[in-house]
Design a protein around this motif. Structure first.
Motif, PDB file in Angstrom:
ATOM      1  N   PRO A   1       0.815  -1.401  -0.085  1.00 30.24           N
ATOM      2  CA  PRO A   1      -0.172   0.151   0.045  1.00 30.24           C
ATOM      3  C   PRO A   1       0.832   1.167   0.217  1.00 30.24           C
ATOM      4  O   PRO A   1       0.443   2.199  -0.738  1.00 30.24           O
ATOM      5  CB  PRO A   1      -0.917  -0.175   1.053  1.00 30.24           C
ATOM      6  CG  PRO A   1      -0.317  -1.259   2.131  1.00 30.24           C
ATOM      7  CD  PRO A   1       0.515  -1.960   1.252  1.00 30.24           C
ATOM      8  N   ALA A   2       1.912   1.341   0.754  1.00 27.09           N
ATOM      9  CA  ALA A   2       2.766   2.638   0.991  1.00 27.09           C
ATOM     10  C   ALA A   2       3.346   2.748  -0.671  1.00 27.09           C
ATOM     11  O   ALA A   2       3.436   3.784  -1.112  1.00 27.09           O
ATOM     12  CB  ALA A   2       4.026   2.451   1.732  1.00 27.09           C
ATOM     13  N   ALA A   3       3.930   1.647  -1.130  1.00 25.70           N
ATOM     14  CA  ALA A   3       4.541   1.804  -2.518  1.00 25.70           C
ATOM     15  C   ALA A   3       3.576   2.136  -3.606  1.00 25.70           C
ATOM     16  O   ALA A   3       3.874   3.049  -4.595  1.00 25.70           O
ATOM     17  CB  ALA A   3       5.177   0.575  -2.902  1.00 25.70           C
ATOM     18  N   ALA A   4       2.293   1.897  -3.500  1.00 14.72           N
ATOM     19  CA  ALA A   4       1.216   2.063  -4.450  1.00 14.72           C
ATOM     20  C   ALA A   4       0.793   3.574  -4.083  1.00 14.72           C
ATOM     21  O   ALA A   4       0.574   4.136  -5.565  1.00 14.72           O
ATOM     22  CB  ALA A   4      -0.209   1.036  -4.171  1.00 14.72           C
ATOM     23  N   ALA A   5       0.811   3.889  -3.104  1.00 13.36           N
ATOM     24  CA  ALA A   5       0.472   5.220  -2.780  1.00 13.36           C
ATOM     25  C   ALA A   5       1.647   6.468  -3.676  1.00 13.36           C
ATOM     26  O   ALA A   5       1.079   7.177  -4.128  1.00 13.36           O
ATOM     27  CB  ALA A   5       0.416   5.645  -1.356  1.00 13.36           C
ATOM     28  N   ARG A   6       2.844   6.112  -3.397  1.00 12.50           N
ATOM     29  CA  ARG A   6       3.944   6.643  -4.111  1.00 12.50           C
ATOM     30  C   ARG A   6       3.984   6.543  -5.726  1.00 12.50           C
ATOM     31  O   ARG A   6       4.026   7.478  -6.280  1.00 12.50           O
ATOM     32  CB  ARG A   6       5.233   6.333  -3.610  1.00 12.50           C
ATOM     33  CG  ARG A   6       5.359   6.765  -2.169  1.00 12.50           C
ATOM     34  CD  ARG A   6       6.846   6.755  -1.495  1.00 12.50           C
ATOM     35  NE  ARG A   6       7.729   7.513  -2.375  1.00 12.50           N
ATOM     36  CZ  ARG A   6       9.173   7.327  -2.164  1.00 12.50           C
ATOM     37  NH1 ARG A   6       9.347   6.664  -1.063  1.00 12.50           N
ATOM     38  NH2 ARG A   6       9.850   7.947  -2.911  1.00 12.50           N
ATOM     39  N   VAL A   7       3.333   5.434  -6.044  1.00 16.13           N
ATOM     40  CA  VAL A   7       3.369   5.265  -7.536  1.00 16.13           C
ATOM     41  C   VAL A   7       2.223   6.197  -8.114  1.00 16.13           C
ATOM     42  O   VAL A   7       2.371   6.888  -9.164  1.00 16.13           O
ATOM     43  CB  VAL A   7       2.943   3.715  -7.862  1.00 16.13           C
ATOM     44  CG1 VAL A   7       2.619   3.420  -9.208  1.00 16.13           C
ATOM     45  CG2 VAL A   7       4.505   2.769  -7.506  1.00 16.13           C
ATOM     46  N   VAL A   8       1.014   6.119  -7.299  1.00 20.53           N
ATOM     47  CA  VAL A   8       0.099   6.981  -7.682  1.00 20.53           C
ATOM     48  C   VAL A   8       0.415   8.497  -7.779  1.00 20.53           C
ATOM     49  O   VAL A   8       0.224   9.158  -8.720  1.00 20.53           O
ATOM     50  CB  VAL A   8      -1.260   6.585  -7.046  1.00 20.53           C
ATOM     51  CG1 VAL A   8      -2.449   7.935  -7.178  1.00 20.53           C
ATOM     52  CG2 VAL A   8      -1.960   5.246  -7.188  1.00 20.53           C
ATOM     53  N   ARG A   9       1.178   8.853  -6.603  1.00 22.93           N
ATOM     54  CA  ARG A   9       1.558  10.066  -6.664  1.00 22.93           C
ATOM     55  C   ARG A   9       2.694  10.590  -7.952  1.00 22.93           C
ATOM     56  O   ARG A   9       2.649  11.675  -8.292  1.00 22.93           O
ATOM     57  CB  ARG A   9       2.262  10.460  -5.305  1.00 22.93           C
ATOM     58  CG  ARG A   9       1.292  10.616  -4.065  1.00 22.93           C
ATOM     59  CD  ARG A   9       1.767  11.396  -2.876  1.00 22.93           C
ATOM     60  NE  ARG A   9       3.028  10.493  -2.084  1.00 22.93           N
ATOM     61  CZ  ARG A   9       2.904   9.497  -1.464  1.00 22.93           C
ATOM     62  NH1 ARG A   9       1.724   9.019  -1.071  1.00 22.93           N
ATOM     63  NH2 ARG A   9       3.999   8.929  -1.047  1.00 22.93           N
TER      64      ARG A   9
END
Length: 128
Positions: free
Chosen positions: A74-82
């Motif tokens: 989830p943390a990596a996914a959030a950074r990818v989306v950002r």
């Protein structure tokens, strides 16, 4: 055009976790064509801290609208989306060719709003 990255170990399957991915195969996808643009190797040392390893993977996605992975935290996914890249999870047995076929089928029809937005950003943003 959608520039799409695939987290892959073998160049055939979407079989790699984002955080451990050492290779992204980058394709340019339109309703009419698919072309392998390049293979990007992640320049991160696995002894680096987690933030540095993640940033190296984000850097490898520069110019991409989508990234297809076997899994992503989830943390990596959030950074990818950002970073303005949309992550898509697939079963590790899924082939890159099957994802490309599905993307082309969707692009030939009426893509969902999120995909149209990515397609427009990729075209306007110049992901060349």
């Amino acid at each position: 055009m959608l520039t799409t990255a695939f987290a892959t170990a073998d160049g055939v399957h979407v079989d790699t976790h984002f955080g451990r991915c050492a290779r992204f195969d980058i394709y340019d996808v339109t309703a009419e064509s698919v072309q392998l643009r390049e293979i990007r190797i992640v320049a991160a040392n696995e002894t680096d801290n987690e933030d540095h390893r993640l940033q190296a993977r984000l850097d490898a996605l520069t110019g991409c609208a989508l990234v297809c992975v076997a899994s992503i935290g989830p943390a990596a996914a959030a950074r990818v989306v950002r970073a303005r890249v949309h992550p898509l999870k697939s079963d590790p047995s899924t082939t890159i060719a099957s994802v490309l076929d599905r993307l082309q089928t969707v692009l030939k029809g009426t893509p969902p709003p999120w995909l149209r937005k990515l397609q427009n950003q990729s075209t306007v943003g110049g992901s060349s």
